[in-house]
Each structure stands twice: as structure tokens, then as C-alpha cells.
Design an enzyme around this catalytic site. Structure first.
Site, PDB file in Angstrom:
ATOM      1  CG  HIS A  16      -1.909   0.856   1.271  1.00 47.56           C
ATOM      2  ND1 HIS A  16      -1.775   2.241   1.380  1.00 47.56           N
ATOM      3  CD2 HIS A  16      -3.257   0.807   1.721  1.00 47.56           C
ATOM      4  CE1 HIS A  16      -3.065   2.793   1.544  1.00 47.56           C
ATOM      5  NE2 HIS A  16      -3.948   1.756   1.701  1.00 47.56           N
ATOM      6  CD  GLU A  73      -3.380   1.316  -1.866  1.00 46.68           C
ATOM      7  OE1 GLU A  73      -3.816   2.333  -1.474  1.00 46.68           O
ATOM      8  OE2 GLU A  73      -3.845   0.136  -1.589  1.00 46.68           O
TER       9      GLU A  73
HETATM   10  O1  TA6 Z   1      -6.250   1.796  -0.238  1.00 49.80           O
HETATM   11  C1  TA6 Z   1      -7.017   2.624  -0.088  1.00 49.80           C
HETATM   12  C2  TA6 Z   1      -7.890   2.499   0.945  1.00 49.80           C
HETATM   13  O2  TA6 Z   1      -8.491   1.150   1.288  1.00 49.80           O
HETATM   14  C3  TA6 Z   1      -8.781   3.533   1.458  1.00 49.80           C
HETATM   15  O3  TA6 Z   1     -10.061   3.126   1.584  1.00 49.80           O
HETATM   16  C4  TA6 Z   1      -8.535   4.150   3.011  1.00 49.80           C
HETATM   17  O4  TA6 Z   1      -9.227   3.494   3.674  1.00 49.80           O
HETATM   18  C5  TA6 Z   1      -6.965   3.813   2.830  1.00 49.80           C
HETATM   19  O5  TA6 Z   1      -6.767   2.333   2.237  1.00 49.80           O
HETATM   20  C6  TA6 Z   1      -6.200   3.688   4.275  1.00 49.80           C
HETATM   21  O6  TA6 Z   1      -6.782   2.653   5.054  1.00 49.80           O
HETATM   22  P1  TA6 Z   1      -6.001   2.752   6.439  1.00 49.80           P
HETATM   23  O7  TA6 Z   1      -6.734   1.537   7.047  1.00 49.80           O
HETATM   24  O8  TA6 Z   1      -4.697   2.733   6.482  1.00 49.80           O
HETATM   25  O9  TA6 Z   1      -6.521   3.876   6.967  1.00 49.80           O
END
Ligand code: TA6
Length: 299
Positions: free
Chosen positions: A168, A270
Site C-alpha cells: 500500500h 498500490e
Molecule cells: O487503499 C485505499 C484504502 O483502502 C482507502 O479506502 C483508505 O481506507 C486507505 O486504504 C487507508 O486505510 P487505513 O486503514 O490505512 O487508514
């Protein structure tokens, strides 16, 4: 053979195991072609800077460094599920791997790169989770003029398993409003902000509001071009999903570990295998997701 934790005294000169923010152990790499920091908490890469260049990975100045929470920014490892766990609403978002304490099992200097490997395996806590399988994860970060991340999952169970995964990655940009992500033109995506509707866009991804997109069945290279003229190219192996995210103003303000004005300086691109692209392994089988970042124009 289960690799044993490496003796800190046996580390190569370019690698140090030290105490980082929040008192958490951190591997600090100072190689000839690049430097990086990798926390054992979550096997979380928090910085990568090619020698003579600018930081490529973004980290929130408001990030917490506690074992109870994922570090904000860097490269969180989402495993063995992505997002909320549909079988267990109480389960942590994006899985347990980014909240776990990984072991340093190898570090070696290769050509102009330095390769560091961390390990995570099942435990009573993971076996009590929404994904109770026996597994081993090995994560190799190779730091140089480029950055390579390789996540290998082995099924150590007696039954077949399936899982989701995502590296991510938060990339630093000059200003998200002058940034575009190329390589996704005309690819259908799930718009996570519009009732999961399926949409396409003919041009590069540009940003004028909160953006949260999942691209499935897409393994082509992408690139992040920001207003400073810097281009970061992203190529993958065995990754069939892409996610693009910027929280924009309101979402950024709603997160306690994300500075209210930080949304302009980052974009998540990601490299993943999620939803229908989830990985399935028979007993004893392994799968490696690899992503490589290169700065192809300095700006
Ligand atoms: O990758 C995008 C995502 O799934 C968004 O929906 C947002 O929730 C982000 O990840 C961050 O997630 P986190 O749990 O690290 O705050």
C-alpha cells in the site's frame, strides 16, 4: 527450514538494527546507491531516498509509532485481507500483517543494492483471527538507485488457502493537484466512493477530489508524474490489481494520524492481488508479489 533471526553483530556495514520512533526497532540501510528505513513493526518501510535524490516514499508527520496501530505512510503491508474483513467486522482493516512484529532474518550487500529480509509466521493470535491458517511470509526489501519489494507467502497448512495482499505504497509528490498517474488509461475500476460502481477514464488519473479506485485484472506498469517533473515508474510481477488513493481534504482531516494539510503531498499507488485477483495456494505452495520503483526523471 525456518530462518533464524540474524545476529545484529553479523550485519553488513550498510545495515544497522537500531531503536526508532516510539522505541520501535528499525533497520536502517545506508547503501552506496540509496538509503531506507524499515521498521520490524509491520515490516513497514518508512523511507527510501536514492543517493543524491529526494525522498520517494511519503510518511505522515502525524504518524503514531505504537504496536497497537499501523504506521501512517511508507509501505503498509495489507495481508491476508484488503480493507474491511467481510467475515469479521471487528477485524483490523487491511489484515494483521501491518500490526505484527516481524523478525529480521537476512541482510546482504548485492552489487549497488542492499537486500534485507523480514519474516512473519502464524501465531496463536493469527490462528485466532478471521484467517486462521498456518503460513510463512518473507519480505525482501532491496535498496539501491531503485527500490524492490518482494512479498512471498507460503501455505504451511494442510488445506488450500486464499488471501488478499497489497503493498500500500504512499509516494511523495510535489502537489497532488499537479500530479497524474499513467498506465491505467481506459482500464475499468471499482470506484470505492460511488457504491463500488465500475467506471473507466480515457486519460491518466488526475486528482480534484478524494480518489479511491480499485483496478482488477491489471498488471501493466504505471508511473507517477508530479508537477516538479519527477517521474517514478512502477513495475510489478505477479500483481494483478492496482489501487489509487488520495484522501483529499475532509478524509485527511478525519484521520488523527494524518496532518490536515498533508493530502497535497502524497498519492497511494498500490500493487496488489485483491477481490477476484486474490491468491490461492495449495499446501506447500508459495507466491511472490514483486514491485519495483525507479525514478526515471528527476525534476
Ligand atoms: O487503499 C485505499 C484504502 O483502502 C482507502 O479506502 C483508505 O481506507 C486507505 O486504504 C487507508 O486505510 P487505513 O486503514 O490505512 O487508514
Amino acid at each position: 527450514m525456518i530462518p533464524a533471526p540474524i545476529d545484529p553483530a553479523a550485519l553488513p556495514a550498510s545495515v544497522r538494527l537500531e531503536t526508532g520512533d516510539g522505541g520501535l526497532p528499525v533497520v536502517r540501510v545506508a547503501g552506496p546507491a540509496g538509503s531506507a528505513e524499515l521498521y520490524l513493526h509491520g515490516a513497514h518501510l518508512t523511507s527510501w531516498t536514492p543517493t543524491g535524490g529526494r525522498p520517494v516514499i511519503w510518511l505522515s508527520a502525524a504518524s503514531l509509532f505504537t504496536e497497537a496501530k499501523a504506521i501512517r505512510g511508507g509501505v503498509p503491508i495489507c495481508f491476508p485481507w484488503f480493507g474491511a474483513n467481510p467475515a469479521d467486522p471487528a477485524a483490523p482493516a487491511h489484515g494483521f500483517a501491518r500490526l505484527a512484529e516481524w523478525e529480521l532474518v537476512d541482510a546482504r550487500e548485492e552489487h549497488d543494492g542492499v537486500a534485507v529480509t523480514l519474516r512473519l509466521a502464524d501465531s496463536p493470535a493469527t490462528r485466532a483471527s478471521a484467517w486462521p491458517h498456518r503460513f510463512e511470509a518473507l519480505y525482501t526489501v532491496t535498496v539501491g538507485a531503485g527500490l524492490s519489494l518482494a512479498l512471498t507467502i507460503t501455505n504451511r497448512d494442510t488445506d488450500a488457502v486464499s488471501y488478499e495482499e497489497a503493498l500500500h505504497t504512499y509516494l511523495a509528490v510535489d502537489d497532488i493537484r499537479d500530479t497524474e498517474v499513467t498506465g491505467l488509461e481506459s482500464a475499468p475500476f471499482i470506484n470505492q466512493l460511488a457504491a463500488m460502481s465500475i467506471e473507466t477514464e480515457t486519460g491518466p488519473v488526475r486528482f480534484a477530489a478524494e480518489t479511491d479506485r480499485i483496478y482488477l485484472d491489471h498488471n501493466a506498469a504505471t508511473a507517477v508524474v508530479d508537477g516538479s517533473g519527477r517521474t517514478v515508474s512502477i513495475s510489478t510481477d505477479e500483481s494483478n490489481s492496482r489501487i489509487v488513493w488520495n484522501p483529499w481534504i475532509a478524509k485527511a482531516a478525519s484521520m488523527g494520524d494524518f496532518g490536515d494539510d498533508e493530502w497535497t503531498r502524497m498519492v497511494c499507488v498500490e500493487s496488489a492481488n485483491v477481490r477476484e485477483n486474490r491468491v490461492r495456494l495449495n499446501p506447500g505452495q508459495s507466491h511472490t508479489l514483486t514491485v519495483v520503483f525507479d525514478v526515471t526523471a528527476q525534476g
